[in-house]
Design a protein around this motif. Structure first.
Motif, mmCIF file in Angstrom:
data_model
loop_
_atom_site.group_PDB
_atom_site.id
_atom_site.type_symbol
_atom_site.label_atom_id
_atom_site.label_comp_id
_atom_site.label_asym_id
_atom_site.label_seq_id
_atom_site.Cartn_x
_atom_site.Cartn_y
_atom_site.Cartn_z
ATOM 1 N N LEU A 56 -6.041 19.001 -8.495
ATOM 2 C CA LEU A 56 -5.673 19.288 -7.105
ATOM 3 C C LEU A 56 -4.174 19.459 -6.884
ATOM 4 O O LEU A 56 -3.770 20.121 -5.926
ATOM 5 C CB LEU A 56 -6.183 18.179 -6.185
ATOM 6 N N ARG A 57 -3.378 18.812 -7.739
ATOM 7 C CA ARG A 57 -1.915 18.818 -7.584
ATOM 8 C C ARG A 57 -1.496 18.470 -6.153
ATOM 9 O O ARG A 57 -0.813 19.240 -5.476
ATOM 10 C CB ARG A 57 -1.322 20.165 -7.978
ATOM 11 N N PRO A 58 -1.882 17.284 -5.669
ATOM 12 C CA PRO A 58 -1.551 16.911 -4.293
ATOM 13 C C PRO A 58 -0.054 16.660 -4.132
ATOM 14 O O PRO A 58 0.660 16.392 -5.104
ATOM 15 C CB PRO A 58 -2.338 15.619 -4.090
ATOM 16 N N ASP A 59 0.404 16.720 -2.894
ATOM 17 C CA ASP A 59 1.793 16.382 -2.595
ATOM 18 C C ASP A 59 2.010 14.878 -2.701
ATOM 19 O O ASP A 59 3.124 14.422 -2.970
ATOM 20 C CB ASP A 59 2.157 16.844 -1.179
ATOM 21 N N LEU A 60 0.949 14.111 -2.464
ATOM 22 C CA LEU A 60 1.034 12.655 -2.415
ATOM 23 C C LEU A 60 -0.259 12.050 -2.938
ATOM 24 O O LEU A 60 -1.345 12.546 -2.640
ATOM 25 C CB LEU A 60 1.257 12.214 -0.956
ATOM 26 N N ILE A 61 -0.119 10.966 -3.698
ATOM 27 C CA ILE A 61 -1.257 10.162 -4.125
ATOM 28 C C ILE A 61 -1.084 8.790 -3.490
ATOM 29 O O ILE A 61 -0.043 8.148 -3.650
ATOM 30 C CB ILE A 61 -1.350 10.041 -5.658
ATOM 31 N N VAL A 62 -2.116 8.339 -2.751
ATOM 32 C CA VAL A 62 -2.103 7.035 -2.093
ATOM 33 C C VAL A 62 -3.161 6.159 -2.749
ATOM 34 O O VAL A 62 -4.346 6.492 -2.731
ATOM 35 C CB VAL A 62 -2.383 7.159 -0.581
ATOM 36 N N VAL A 63 -2.726 5.047 -3.320
ATOM 37 C CA VAL A 63 -3.617 4.082 -3.961
ATOM 38 C C VAL A 63 -3.702 2.868 -3.041
ATOM 39 O O VAL A 63 -2.675 2.317 -2.641
ATOM 40 C CB VAL A 63 -3.079 3.663 -5.345
ATOM 41 N N SER A 64 -4.928 2.466 -2.699
ATOM 42 C CA SER A 64 -5.118 1.353 -1.781
ATOM 43 C C SER A 64 -5.970 0.267 -2.419
ATOM 44 O O SER A 64 -6.940 0.562 -3.114
ATOM 45 C CB SER A 64 -5.783 1.854 -0.496
ATOM 46 N N SER A 65 -5.603 -0.986 -2.146
ATOM 47 C CA SER A 65 -6.332 -2.122 -2.695
ATOM 48 C C SER A 65 -6.562 -3.171 -1.619
ATOM 49 O O SER A 65 -5.663 -3.474 -0.843
ATOM 50 C CB SER A 65 -5.535 -2.743 -3.850
ATOM 51 N N VAL A 66 -7.758 -3.725 -1.607
ATOM 52 C CA VAL A 66 -8.075 -4.807 -0.683
ATOM 53 C C VAL A 66 -8.485 -6.067 -1.445
ATOM 54 O O VAL A 66 -8.330 -7.170 -0.963
ATOM 55 C CB VAL A 66 -9.200 -4.379 0.294
ATOM 56 N N ASN A 67 -8.973 -5.923 -2.672
ATOM 57 C CA ASN A 67 -9.545 -7.064 -3.386
ATOM 58 C C ASN A 67 -8.521 -7.990 -4.033
ATOM 59 O O ASN A 67 -8.884 -9.006 -4.608
ATOM 60 C CB ASN A 67 -10.561 -6.597 -4.433
ATOM 61 N N GLY A 68 -7.233 -7.650 -3.960
ATOM 62 C CA GLY A 68 -6.211 -8.521 -4.516
ATOM 63 C C GLY A 68 -5.843 -8.234 -5.957
ATOM 64 O O GLY A 68 -5.022 -8.928 -6.542
ATOM 65 N N HIS A 69 -6.420 -7.196 -6.530
ATOM 66 C CA HIS A 69 -6.091 -6.831 -7.910
ATOM 67 C C HIS A 69 -5.275 -5.542 -7.980
ATOM 68 O O HIS A 69 -5.199 -4.895 -9.020
ATOM 69 C CB HIS A 69 -7.359 -6.713 -8.751
#
Length: 142
Positions: A56-69
């Motif tokens: 996809l070659r995105p402009d931005l990659i957003v990584v999200s975490s809720v489980n604490g790892h």
């Protein structure tokens, strides 16, 4: 409008995080702010995130975490992403609950930045995230 570029964003959870509400929230927020979003959902394996990002070659990659790892999974993921020359100039950020103790850990933030993230949002600061979108960090590519 012809010729206008709608910023593209790849949103993903980490490989061990089964939470979805955070990813849906981020997608809706980003779309409201005028971004085109591809959402890989929860428990995305590192290889899937990497191959999708290369495709996809995105402009931005957003990584999200809720489980604490997020710290542990995020370190491994960003190394996989930054190993690809096609993604060297891509802005990559991580946010959410990065540790299991519930405390802000400056050492974890530093390690994530040193590993290749452009920004770390471990405090749920939506305004700081929006400000970053208005002025994305510049990544030097050699």
């Amino acid at each position: 409008m012809p010729g206008t570029h709608m910023p593209t964003v790849l949103v993903t959870g980490t490989s061990s995080d089964a939470h979805t509400w955070n990813l849906v929230y981020l997608q809706l927020l980003l779309e409201e702010w005028g971004h085109e979003v591809s959402n890989l959902g929860p428990c995305a394996p590192d290889d899937l995130v990497m191959t999708t990002a290369v495709e996809l070659r995105p402009d931005l990659i957003v990584v999200s975490s809720v489980n604490g790892h997020g710290h542990q999974d995020g370190l491994r993921l960003v190394q996989v992403l930054r190993a690809r020359p096609e993604l060297a100039g891509t802005t990559i950020v991580i946010g959410g609950k990065l540790g299991t103790d519930g405390l802000r850990n400056v050492g974890q933030v530093r390690r994530l930045l040193a590993a290749g993230y452009d920004r770390v949002f471990d405090d749920g600061d939506v305004n700081a995230f929006r400000d970053m979108l208005a002025r994305p960090p510049a990544r030097a590519v050699s």
